[in-house]
Design an enzyme around this catalytic site. Structure first.
Site, PDB file in Angstrom:
ATOM      1  N   GLY A 167      36.259   9.239  37.839  1.00  0.00           N
ATOM      2  CA  GLY A 167      37.191   9.272  36.717  1.00  0.00           C
ATOM      3  C   GLY A 167      37.917   7.972  36.419  1.00  0.00           C
ATOM      4  N   ASN A 177      37.011   5.769  34.282  1.00  0.00           N
ATOM      5  CA  ASN A 177      37.025   5.621  32.813  1.00  0.00           C
ATOM      6  C   ASN A 177      38.061   6.555  32.197  1.00  0.00           C
ATOM      7  OD1 ASN A 177      34.918   3.683  31.701  1.00  0.00           O
ATOM      8  ND2 ASN A 177      33.781   4.741  33.291  1.00  0.00           N
ATOM      9  N   LEU A 187      27.574  13.551  33.882  1.00  0.00           N
ATOM     10  CA  LEU A 187      26.164  13.463  34.292  1.00  0.00           C
ATOM     11  C   LEU A 187      25.302  14.646  33.863  1.00  0.00           C
ATOM     12  CD1 LEU A 187      26.612  11.924  37.862  1.00  0.00           C
ATOM     13  CD2 LEU A 187      25.986  10.774  35.720  1.00  0.00           C
ATOM     14  N   ASN A 221      30.032   8.011  24.226  1.00  0.00           N
ATOM     15  CA  ASN A 221      29.623   7.864  25.619  1.00  0.00           C
ATOM     16  C   ASN A 221      29.693   6.395  26.021  1.00  0.00           C
ATOM     17  OD1 ASN A 221      28.376   8.659  28.173  1.00  0.00           O
ATOM     18  ND2 ASN A 221      26.562   7.575  27.426  1.00  0.00           N
ATOM     19  N   HIS A 264      28.024   3.622  28.459  1.00  0.00           N
ATOM     20  CA  HIS A 264      26.852   3.385  29.314  1.00  0.00           C
ATOM     21  C   HIS A 264      26.992   1.994  29.943  1.00  0.00           C
ATOM     22  CE1 HIS A 264      22.836   3.884  30.852  1.00  0.00           C
ATOM     23  NE2 HIS A 264      22.585   2.632  30.482  1.00  0.00           N
ATOM     24  N   ASP A 297      21.316   8.144  25.315  1.00  0.00           N
ATOM     25  CA  ASP A 297      21.778   6.761  25.062  1.00  0.00           C
ATOM     26  C   ASP A 297      21.224   6.222  23.744  1.00  0.00           C
ATOM     27  OD1 ASP A 297      21.242   6.186  28.560  1.00  0.00           O
ATOM     28  OD2 ASP A 297      23.086   6.781  27.528  1.00  0.00           O
TER      29      ASP A 297
HETATM   30  C1  GRF Z   1      30.139   4.593  36.224  1.00  0.00           C
HETATM   31  O1  GRF Z   1      28.914   4.083  36.700  1.00  0.00           O
HETATM   32  C2  GRF Z   1      30.219   4.372  34.751  1.00  0.00           C
HETATM   33  O2  GRF Z   1      29.540   3.199  34.390  1.00  0.00           O
HETATM   34  C3  GRF Z   1      29.483   5.542  34.180  1.00  0.00           C
HETATM   35  O3  GRF Z   1      29.817   6.614  35.052  1.00  0.00           O
HETATM   36  C4  GRF Z   1      30.106   6.096  36.369  1.00  0.00           C
HETATM   37  C5  GRF Z   1      31.363   6.672  36.963  1.00  0.00           C
HETATM   38  O4  GRF Z   1      32.411   6.424  36.108  1.00  0.00           O
HETATM   39  N1  GRF Z   1      29.871   5.755  32.833  1.00  0.00           N
HETATM   40  P1  GRF Z   1      33.883   7.081  36.374  1.00  0.00           P
HETATM   41  O5  GRF Z   1      34.551   6.242  37.437  1.00  0.00           O
HETATM   42  O6  GRF Z   1      33.679   8.509  36.858  1.00  0.00           O
HETATM   43  O7  GRF Z   1      34.577   6.990  35.066  1.00  0.00           O
END
Ligand code: GRF
Length: 202
Positions: A12, A14, A91, A108, A110, A151
């Site tokens: 988390g 992001n 995911l 999203n 990437h 993507d």
């Molecule tokens: C990271 O590899 C990010 O690039 C991708 O998801 C993975 C985990 O991200 N989008 P987060 O720390 O769970 O946000």
């Protein structure tokens, strides 16, 4: 005001970048009102709770078909009057039913410069392993709208990040997060929420 749901699966970071950016007033037309995790172990759920954001867990394995999983996800979002969706380290695969419920309203992040190192099987560390394997000197991150092609949606923002000698996939992942992902995702959230807010003339 646009209600935003953030879909997560992992640490988390992001999501945290979005929460912090919203707190700094950088997403004036949007409010993160729900975090949905694909598993109950995701640390992203802790981050949401610490920020006082409502959470939900919707697990693919609790449904017999991808369509039922999509329907369950959409109904949780609709029950919370969600207007736009952000995939932040999410995911699980989202099917056409889900995409159709939020046309041009799903973004999203990437961790590469699409079209490099993207599509089926390219997620998390695998993306950085492939970049190091290929020997590229520059990688980065891309924020894009989500459509039915993994993507494949319209690119909104990209930011380049230098690869340095001795980089491991973990070191590179961290640099791409710090220098690109955590900057671009809030920027895209601000852009799309403003567009939607104006569109619906709220
Ligand atoms: C990271 O590899 C990010 O690039 C991708 O998801 C993975 C985990 O991200 N989008 P987060 O720390 O769970 O946000």
């Amino acid at each position: 005001m646009v209600n935003i749901a953030v879909l997560v699966s992992g640490g988390g970071t992001n999501l945290q970048a979005l929460i912090d950016s919203e707190k700094r007033g950088e997403i004036p037309h949007g409010k993160i009102t729900l975090v949905v995790a694909s598993n109950k172990e995701a640390y992203a759920l802790e981050r949401a709770k610490n920020a006082g954001i409502e959470t939900a867990v919707v697990r693919r394995k609790d449904y017999s078909t991808p369509e039922e999983h999509d329907e369950a996800l959409v109904s949780v979002l609709k029950d919370h009057q969600i207007d736009m969706v952000i995939l932040a380290g999410y995911l699980s695969i989202l099917g056409p039913k889900f995409i159709a419920a939020y046309p041009d309203r799903i973004i999203n992040i990437h961790p590469s410069l699409i079209p490099s190192f993207c599509g089926k099987g390219f997620y998390g560390l695998k993306v950085h392993e492939a970049a190091l394997e290929k020997g590229v000197k520059v990688t980065g991150a891309t924020v894009h709208l989500v459509n039915e092609i993994p993507d494949g949606g319209k690119i909104l923002f990209q930011k380049a990040v230098e690869i340095q000698d001795g980089d491991t996939p973990e070191i590179l992942q961290r640099r791409v997060m710090e220098q690109a992902e955590w900057i671009l995702l809030p920027k895209a959230a601000a852009l799309i929420s403003e567009q939607l807010d104006k569109e619906e003339d709220r």
